[in-house]
Motif scaffolding. Structure first.
Motif, PDB file in Angstrom:
ATOM      1  N   ARG A 198     -19.820  13.885  13.918  1.00  0.00           N
ATOM      2  CA  ARG A 198     -19.370  13.940  13.130  1.00  0.00           C
ATOM      3  C   ARG A 198     -19.766  15.338  12.321  1.00  0.00           C
ATOM      4  N   GLU A 199     -21.483  14.751  12.632  1.00  0.00           N
ATOM      5  CA  GLU A 199     -22.896  15.241  12.065  1.00  0.00           C
ATOM      6  C   GLU A 199     -21.869  16.409  12.853  1.00  0.00           C
TER       7      GLU A 199
ATOM      8  N   THR B 153     -20.703   9.249  14.926  1.00  0.00           N
ATOM      9  CA  THR B 153     -21.478  10.063  14.127  1.00  0.00           C
ATOM     10  C   THR B 153     -22.008  10.998  14.714  1.00  0.00           C
ATOM     11  N   ARG B 154     -23.080  11.504  15.917  1.00  0.00           N
ATOM     12  CA  ARG B 154     -23.525  12.673  15.504  1.00  0.00           C
ATOM     13  C   ARG B 154     -22.579  13.105  15.754  1.00  0.00           C
TER      14      ARG B 154
ATOM     15  N   ARG C 132     -23.753  22.509  18.827  1.00  0.00           N
ATOM     16  CA  ARG C 132     -23.727  21.599  17.427  1.00  0.00           C
ATOM     17  C   ARG C 132     -24.392  20.905  17.568  1.00  0.00           C
TER      18      ARG C 132
ATOM     19  N   ALA D 264     -19.455  19.060  10.664  1.00  0.00           N
ATOM     20  CA  ALA D 264     -19.578  19.240   9.878  1.00  0.00           C
ATOM     21  C   ALA D 264     -20.696  20.808   9.711  1.00  0.00           C
ATOM     22  N   SER D 265     -21.409  21.209  10.899  1.00  0.00           N
ATOM     23  CA  SER D 265     -22.671  22.098  10.496  1.00  0.00           C
ATOM     24  C   SER D 265     -20.936  24.026  10.889  1.00  0.00           C
TER      25      SER D 265
END
Length: 197
Positions: free
Chosen positions: A11-12, A8-9, A194, A15-16
């Motif tokens: 993927r996040e 999850t981290r 990131r 997205a940045s």
């Protein structure tokens, strides 16, 4: 900082927003040549279970970056639809990674190398068990580094060496016997930045 593995981290982090990187980032006094860059793709593939990142030690007889630690990948060939296809094809050729085991999460911004490539880093997950089989002509060794090392910006340092009659600064993130540096270290540092909380 020890960052625990988390898809999850990851993927996040993808997205940045961030801009492209370059082998020239730490050497602004050196102007990149005005040339057409060749497209390439590399695969940053993390094991689903624990986040270990698959890397290779390139063959010592290769024309580009011999003996260096690298992400599996290579230039985009006419048979490839894009950099992602090239990264998957090369990973299959270099370490026998079946594309059916790979889930693509996204791409990082392109990285310009001093050897004239525009490299797209493709971030992915490897599902299920996988034991790399190095292709003898291209890869001397395939191995993994722990997510905690790759994902921690503190793992990366700036070093320098003599290059083409002057000093060149570069990023490095050594781990045990593996000297991770140059374009691969710069690409992974961008991901680590990131990921940083």
């Amino acid at each position: 900082m020890s960052l625990p593995w988390s898809e999850t981290r990851l993927r996040e982090a993808l997205a940045s927003a961030s801009g492209p990187s370059s082998d020239y980032d730490l050497n602004p006094e050196v102007a990149p040549p005005d040339t057409t860059l060749r497209a390439a793709g590399v695969l940053a593939a993390f094991h689903a279970g624990d986040g270990r990142l698959v890397l290779t030690k390139r063959g010592s007889g290769l024309r580009h970056h011999p003996g260096q630690i690298a992400l599996p990948g290579g230039k985009v060939e006419p048979i490839d639809t894009d950099a992602t296809a090239a990264a998957l094809r090369e990973a299959h050729e270099e370490i026998a990674l079946d594309p059916a085991q790979v889930r693509i999460l996204g791409c990082l911004p392109p990285h310009r190398t001093v050897t004239g490539f525009s490299v797209t880093p493709v971030v992915a997950i490897i599902d299920g068990p996988f034991t790399p089989i190095p292709e003898a002509g291209e890869v001397e060794e395939a191995f993994t580094l722990p997510f905690a090392h790759v994902a921690d910006p503190a793992s990366y340092r700036t070093q320098r060496r003599r290059w083409r009659g002057g000093w060149r600064s570069y990023h490095a993130a050594p781990f045990g016997p593996y000297y991770l540096w140059g374009a691969t270290a710069r690409i992974l540092l961008g991901l680590a930045q990131r990921l940083a909380p």
